[in-house]
Scaffold this active site. Structure first.
Site, PDB file in Angstrom:
ATOM      1  N   TYR A 272       0.860  -1.083  -0.109  1.00 50.18           N
ATOM      2  CA  TYR A 272      -0.113   0.062  -0.185  1.00 50.18           C
ATOM      3  C   TYR A 272       0.879   1.217  -0.125  1.00 50.18           C
ATOM      4  CZ  TYR A 272      -3.096   3.691   1.906  1.00 50.18           C
ATOM      5  OH  TYR A 272      -3.852   4.898   2.026  1.00 50.18           O
TER       6      TYR A 272
ATOM      7  N   GLU B 261     -11.671   5.319   5.318  1.00 53.82           N
ATOM      8  CA  GLU B 261     -10.857   6.200   6.399  1.00 53.82           C
ATOM      9  C   GLU B 261     -12.173   6.381   7.332  1.00 53.82           C
ATOM     10  OE1 GLU B 261      -7.981   6.946   6.740  1.00 53.82           O
ATOM     11  OE2 GLU B 261      -7.167   6.793   4.752  1.00 53.82           O
TER      12      GLU B 261
ATOM     13  N   TRP C 261      -5.225   1.197  10.645  1.00 54.38           N
ATOM     14  CA  TRP C 261      -5.154   1.047   9.416  1.00 54.38           C
ATOM     15  C   TRP C 261      -4.823  -0.600   8.729  1.00 54.38           C
ATOM     16  CZ3 TRP C 261      -7.888   3.226   5.785  1.00 54.38           C
ATOM     17  CH2 TRP C 261      -7.473   3.040   4.477  1.00 54.38           C
TER      18      TRP C 261
END
Length: 198
Positions: free
Chosen positions: A22, A44, A52
């Site tokens: 990522y 988000e 995350w």
């Protein structure tokens, strides 16, 4: 952009194969595709209170469960669909966050109609990518004046799970700001990508 060398200097949070991929391919790259922007807005919001990494691990499940992050389809979700999402172990089964995805899809479509695209609306908060020059991840703020303004306006337009901290994380993800450490191999690459689109 796939990085082959294990000796590359990266931001310290990129510490496992999923987060490294990522980091190396997506984080901080300026995004102007409305579907991608909506995906990050939804993810988000889902991340609030979680790591995350948790969201990255569930990202493919989110894509399947939320119709490829198609805001037109998500805006039409009814109570039965919401109930099925609440039973889906592949996503964050939080009633408020799932309801927020539906609400945000509806608000997103209204913004698209008003501005011609969500991209045109959301990028007005910075106009062009901001290249920060952080030497440490500890110097990265949780929020900024721009994320405060974005949060306030999104809330006014009916979005939720869009507090200023979430908005700043969104800004980092979609390349509105470049918060790669200056030593990170992606810092200069992301800056060049931002200049090409500016």
């Amino acid at each position: 952009m796939k990085a082959k060398s294990r000796n590359l200097v990266r931001c310290s949070w990129a510490s496992n194969p999923l987060s490294i991929r990522y980091h190396d391919e997506e984080w901080g790259v300026p995004q102007h595709d409305d579907r991608v922007l909506f995906e990050f807005l939804l993810l988000e919001g889902a991340q609030a209170g979680l790591s995350w990494d948790t969201i990255l691990q569930k990202r493919e499940n989110y894509r399947a469960a939320f119709d490829g992050f198609d805001p037109q389809r998500i805006a039409r979700y009814d109570r039965r669909k919401v109930q099925s999402l609440l039973r889906n172990p592949g996503i964050v089964r939080n009633r408020l966050k799932i309801a927020s995805a539906v609400r945000n899809a509806k608000a997103f479509l209204i913004v698209q109609k008003e501005f011609g695209s969500f991209d045109r609306y959301i990028w007005q908060f910075v106009n062009k990518p901001r290249a920060n020059a952080r030497r440490s991840t500890q110097l990265i703020p949780a929020r900024t004046a721009e994320s405060d303004a974005m949060s306030k306006d999104l809330k006014k337009r009916g979005f939720n799970f869009v507090g200023s901290t979430i908005c700043y994380a969104f800004m980092q993800a979609v390349g509105m700001v470049n918060d790669h450490r200056v030593e990170c191999f992606r810092y200069a690459q992301v800056n060049r990508a931002g200049r090409r689109r500016a």
